[in-house]
Design an enzyme around this catalytic site. Structure first.
Site, mmCIF file in Angstrom:
data_model
loop_
_atom_site.group_PDB
_atom_site.id
_atom_site.type_symbol
_atom_site.label_atom_id
_atom_site.label_comp_id
_atom_site.label_asym_id
_atom_site.label_seq_id
_atom_site.Cartn_x
_atom_site.Cartn_y
_atom_site.Cartn_z
ATOM 1 N N ASP A 52 -20.791 -0.848 40.705
ATOM 2 C CA ASP A 52 -19.733 -2.003 40.610
ATOM 3 C C ASP A 52 -18.728 -1.901 39.688
ATOM 4 O O ASP A 52 -18.657 -1.624 38.454
ATOM 5 C CB ASP A 52 -20.606 -3.371 40.361
ATOM 6 C CG ASP A 52 -19.762 -4.658 40.194
ATOM 7 O OD1 ASP A 52 -19.607 -5.133 41.126
ATOM 8 O OD2 ASP A 52 -19.005 -5.029 39.204
ATOM 9 N N TYR A 57 -11.092 -3.639 35.274
ATOM 10 C CA TYR A 57 -11.581 -2.723 34.187
ATOM 11 C C TYR A 57 -10.744 -1.551 33.966
ATOM 12 O O TYR A 57 -11.069 -0.917 32.799
ATOM 13 C CB TYR A 57 -13.025 -2.276 34.889
ATOM 14 C CG TYR A 57 -13.992 -3.237 35.165
ATOM 15 C CD1 TYR A 57 -13.721 -4.452 34.883
ATOM 16 C CD2 TYR A 57 -14.935 -3.015 36.230
ATOM 17 C CE1 TYR A 57 -14.944 -5.456 35.162
ATOM 18 C CE2 TYR A 57 -15.774 -3.937 36.675
ATOM 19 C CZ TYR A 57 -15.820 -5.173 36.051
ATOM 20 O OH TYR A 57 -16.635 -6.236 36.548
ATOM 21 N N LYS A 82 -12.938 -4.875 43.078
ATOM 22 C CA LYS A 82 -12.464 -6.428 42.987
ATOM 23 C C LYS A 82 -10.925 -6.573 42.769
ATOM 24 O O LYS A 82 -10.519 -5.683 42.175
ATOM 25 C CB LYS A 82 -13.091 -7.247 41.880
ATOM 26 C CG LYS A 82 -14.569 -6.734 41.903
ATOM 27 C CD LYS A 82 -15.331 -7.541 40.773
ATOM 28 C CE LYS A 82 -16.549 -7.313 40.475
ATOM 29 N NZ LYS A 82 -16.748 -6.264 39.827
ATOM 30 N N HIS A 117 -11.691 -11.248 42.444
ATOM 31 C CA HIS A 117 -12.458 -11.356 41.085
ATOM 32 C C HIS A 117 -12.628 -12.669 40.557
ATOM 33 O O HIS A 117 -13.615 -13.206 39.835
ATOM 34 C CB HIS A 117 -11.774 -10.389 40.340
ATOM 35 C CG HIS A 117 -12.495 -9.781 39.081
ATOM 36 N ND1 HIS A 117 -12.428 -8.561 38.362
ATOM 37 C CD2 HIS A 117 -13.656 -10.249 38.589
ATOM 38 C CE1 HIS A 117 -13.427 -8.310 37.710
ATOM 39 N NE2 HIS A 117 -14.339 -9.485 37.753
#
Length: 268
Positions: A52, A57, A82, A117
């Site tokens: 994931d 990130y 996402k 997200h």
């Protein structure tokens, strides 16, 4: 590994690995990239095939590099990423550009699951963003599409105005915030629930209870929590920077919790 069949018939491993601090200095969310793929390498060696990730990130390239250099075929992996909507939606052209960046960083021409997200306060834009995902889904670039952190009102918006319902809703679900009501809503619409940070919220009192339960099965407190989650038909994406604990988080398919133990965990 146990798999769950999503509402579009795609199968997803019920246990995956989170990645939001992988490859970063000090294992910190805001850390700079170290340039290695150590945690991904360990996870692959341990048997993880579901990863994931997210644009937010800022380390999709770590996952892409780690998967690419493995000897395992791309189709054996289930990759989620996402669209970064933390600050809202930048428009259709912006979304296309961000998606292109993700594919390049992940070194793949498709992703198994692509999510919005976060919801934001413009309903028309949420529908517009969902329509973008639907376009990529129709073209096979995204094998499944879904949402993250969506509440009931946001799901209803997609269900009313979208052509496809979300395959998953990735939400918080952990001790102190099991989110049973939202999970029930997801289930009622045949939307799978993915729990982010499924091991959060374990204080000393909870840890003691979980260890007592774990001792009955020869399992750790973390394995007990993950088992509880998947027995609720919740997909989990625990994350660890420790190779042994990574392996333990996958080793949860050889025992079943009693109803009494499930009740004790639910009440933590």
């Amino acid at each position: 590994m146990k798999h769950m069949t999503l509402n579009n018939t795609i199968e997803i491993p019920i246990v995956g690995s989170g990645t939001n601090t992988f490859g970063k200095e000090g294992n910190q969310y805001t850390g700079a990239l170290r340039g290695d793929t150590q945690e991904i390498d360990w996870a692959i060696a341990n048997g993880y095939r579901h990863f994931d990730s997210a644009q937010l990130y800022n380390n999709e390239e770590v996952l892409g590099k780690g998967l690419k250099k493995s000897s395992i075929p791309r189709e054996d992996f289930f990759i989620t990423t996402k669209l970064n909507t933390r600050e809202g939606f930048g428009g259709t052209d912006w979304a296309h550009a961000e998606i292109k960046k993700s594919l390049e960083k992940l070194q793949t021409d498709y992703v198994d699951q692509f999510l919005i997200h976060f919801p934001w306060d413009n309903h028309d834009e949420i529908v517009e963003a969902w329509n973008v995902l639907e376009d990529y889904y129709n073209r096979g670039v995204f094998k499944s599409i879904g949402v993250s952190n969506f509440e009931k009102e946001h799901l209803e918006l997609i269900l009313e105005h979208g052509h496809f319902k979300p395959a998953v809703n990735q939400i918080p679900s952990y001790i102190g915030k099991w989110n049973e009501d939202l999970i029930a809503i997801n289930k009622s619409q045949d939307i799978a629930t993915v729990a982010w940070s499924p091991l959060r919220g374990i204080d000393e009192n909870a840890k003691q209870v979980l260890e007592e339960i774990g001792n009955q099965y020869g399992k750790t407190y973390a394995q007990v929590i993950l088992r509880y989650q998947i027995e609720r038909d919740v997909i989990v994406i625990p994350k660890s920077h420790n190779k042994e604990r990574q392996a333990q988080n996958l080793d949860i398919f050889d025992f079943n919790l009693t109803s009494n133990n499930r009740e004790r965990i639910a009440n933590l």
